[in-house]
Design a protein around this motif. Structure first.
Motif, mmCIF file in Angstrom:
data_model
loop_
_atom_site.group_PDB
_atom_site.id
_atom_site.type_symbol
_atom_site.label_atom_id
_atom_site.label_comp_id
_atom_site.label_asym_id
_atom_site.label_seq_id
_atom_site.Cartn_x
_atom_site.Cartn_y
_atom_site.Cartn_z
ATOM 1 N N ALA A 83 5.879 12.307 8.698
ATOM 2 C CA ALA A 83 4.514 12.644 8.285
ATOM 3 C C ALA A 83 4.118 11.827 7.050
ATOM 4 C CB ALA A 83 4.416 14.141 7.989
ATOM 5 N N ARG A 84 5.041 11.672 6.121
ATOM 6 C CA ARG A 84 4.764 10.866 4.921
ATOM 7 C C ARG A 84 4.515 9.406 5.279
ATOM 8 N NH1 ARG A 84 10.157 12.262 2.169
ATOM 9 N NH2 ARG A 84 9.682 10.545 0.745
ATOM 10 N N LEU A 85 5.358 8.849 6.136
ATOM 11 C CA LEU A 85 5.215 7.446 6.503
ATOM 12 C C LEU A 85 3.965 7.205 7.340
ATOM 13 C CD1 LEU A 85 8.922 6.582 7.377
ATOM 14 C CD2 LEU A 85 7.621 5.763 5.414
ATOM 15 N N GLY A 86 3.654 8.157 8.227
ATOM 16 C CA GLY A 86 2.474 8.003 9.066
ATOM 17 C C GLY A 86 1.171 8.174 8.318
ATOM 18 N N GLY A 87 1.222 8.897 7.196
ATOM 19 C CA GLY A 87 -0.002 9.169 6.444
ATOM 20 C C GLY A 87 -0.185 8.342 5.200
ATOM 21 N N ASP A 88 0.750 7.447 4.907
ATOM 22 C CA ASP A 88 0.659 6.665 3.679
ATOM 23 C C ASP A 88 1.160 5.247 3.954
ATOM 24 O OD1 ASP A 88 0.900 5.503 1.153
ATOM 25 O OD2 ASP A 88 1.551 7.361 0.198
ATOM 26 N N GLU A 89 0.231 4.327 4.169
ATOM 27 C CA GLU A 89 0.606 2.955 4.493
ATOM 28 C C GLU A 89 1.366 2.289 3.348
ATOM 29 O OE1 GLU A 89 -1.378 -1.211 6.186
ATOM 30 O OE2 GLU A 89 -2.642 0.534 5.763
ATOM 31 N N THR A 90 1.089 2.693 2.110
ATOM 32 C CA THR A 90 1.812 2.133 0.971
ATOM 33 C C THR A 90 3.302 2.436 1.073
ATOM 34 O OG1 THR A 90 -0.122 2.366 -0.469
ATOM 35 C CG2 THR A 90 2.013 2.119 -1.548
ATOM 36 N N LEU A 91 3.631 3.672 1.452
ATOM 37 C CA LEU A 91 5.039 4.029 1.634
ATOM 38 C C LEU A 91 5.635 3.312 2.836
ATOM 39 C CD1 LEU A 91 5.412 7.864 0.951
ATOM 40 C CD2 LEU A 91 6.317 5.960 -0.398
ATOM 41 N N LEU A 92 4.877 3.244 3.926
ATOM 42 C CA LEU A 92 5.379 2.618 5.144
ATOM 43 C C LEU A 92 5.767 1.167 4.899
ATOM 44 C CD1 LEU A 92 5.867 2.827 8.216
ATOM 45 C CD2 LEU A 92 3.475 2.133 8.536
ATOM 46 N N ARG A 93 5.009 0.486 4.037
ATOM 47 C CA ARG A 93 5.246 -0.942 3.781
ATOM 48 C C ARG A 93 5.991 -1.186 2.470
ATOM 49 N NH1 ARG A 93 2.758 -3.356 7.747
ATOM 50 N NH2 ARG A 93 1.069 -2.251 8.821
ATOM 51 N N ALA A 94 6.589 -0.142 1.929
ATOM 52 C CA ALA A 94 7.308 -0.267 0.660
ATOM 53 C C ALA A 94 8.550 -1.139 0.807
ATOM 54 C CB ALA A 94 7.711 1.123 0.158
ATOM 55 N N ARG A 95 8.969 -1.705 -0.327
ATOM 56 C CA ARG A 95 10.214 -2.471 -0.404
ATOM 57 C C ARG A 95 11.153 -1.772 -1.372
ATOM 58 N NH1 ARG A 95 10.891 -6.834 3.310
ATOM 59 N NH2 ARG A 95 8.769 -7.351 4.007
#
Length: 227
Positions: A83-95
């Motif tokens: 849910a966090r990754l699907g709702g926050d593109e910044t987290l999804l693309r984090a390094r």
């Protein structure tokens, strides 16, 4: 000896620009399997921004990568992570940065999951409505498939190969991607994995004739010496 330019100065910026241009030329002159220079430089820039991010954001990203490394399939924690990754593109693309020995700096969400054999995380991330590109590179020009193969995670390799094939092309044989060291995923598996059953399973999942660093086709230049 030549003196280094002061960081932040015009001379420093000129030197950085020259280094970036040289990196692009070096990468662009490689074999067809050589990683896309723009994708490598993008990974480096994203990682540098992560290092320079505020402490609060750094802590949030560190917690994310901690969860990716250990979350179990079917758990409430897993549902919360997705849910966090699907709702926050910044987290999804984090390094990953400053995450300690669990995750190396510059790893994406896919690379971290591949490193720890979290095939359920990989499949879920790749199935998101706006998923990460399965061909995403880290700062060494590696796909997550390179990492999974090096670590001997067969299920992760199978999930990634399927996603990469759907997105672009089957990442084996002549189309197997090479990283900045010149190694393909199959080459990493051949070099690092010692257990015979796992090696056999990885060979079945990753090997096809024409792999540039394992068994190149006759008459084709190789990306690196055979392992």
């Amino acid at each position: 000896a030549r003196r280094s330019a002061r960081p932040g100065s015009a001379w420093s910026e000129r030197d950085d620009a020259r280094k970036r241009a040289a990196a692009v030329r070096r990468l662009s002159s490689g074999s067809p399997a050589t990683p896309d220079p723009e994708m490598v430089l993008e990974a480096c820039a994203d990682t540098a921004r992560a290092v320079a991010s505020p402490n609060s954001e750094g802590i949030r990203v560190q917690r994310l990568f901690d969860d990716i490394c250990k979350v179990k399939a079917g758990s409430k924690a897993f549902d919360g992570l997705m849910a966090r990754l699907g709702g926050d593109e910044t987290l999804l693309r984090a390094r990953a940065t400053r995450c300690g020995p669990k995750v190396y700096d510059g790893a994406s969400v896919l690379h971290a999951a591949a490193h720890h054999g979290q095939a359920h995380v990989l499949r879920a991330v790749l199935a998101l409505p706006a998923p990460l590109d399965a061909w995403t590179l880290d700062t060494a020009g590696r796909t997550a498939l390179h990492v999974a193969a090096e670590r001997g995670h067969v299920a992760c390799c199978e999930a990634l190969r399927e996603a990469m094939s759907s997105a672009k092309t089957d990442p084996v044989g002549a189309d197997a991607p090479a990283d900045l060291s010149g190694r393909t995923p199959c080459a990493w598996a051949a070099e690092r994995v010692k257990e015979s059953k796992t090696r056999d399973a990885l060979e079945a999942a990753l090997f096809s004739p024409g792999d540039a660093t394992v068994l190149p086709r006759r008459g084709r230049a190789t990306a690196a010496a055979p392992v």
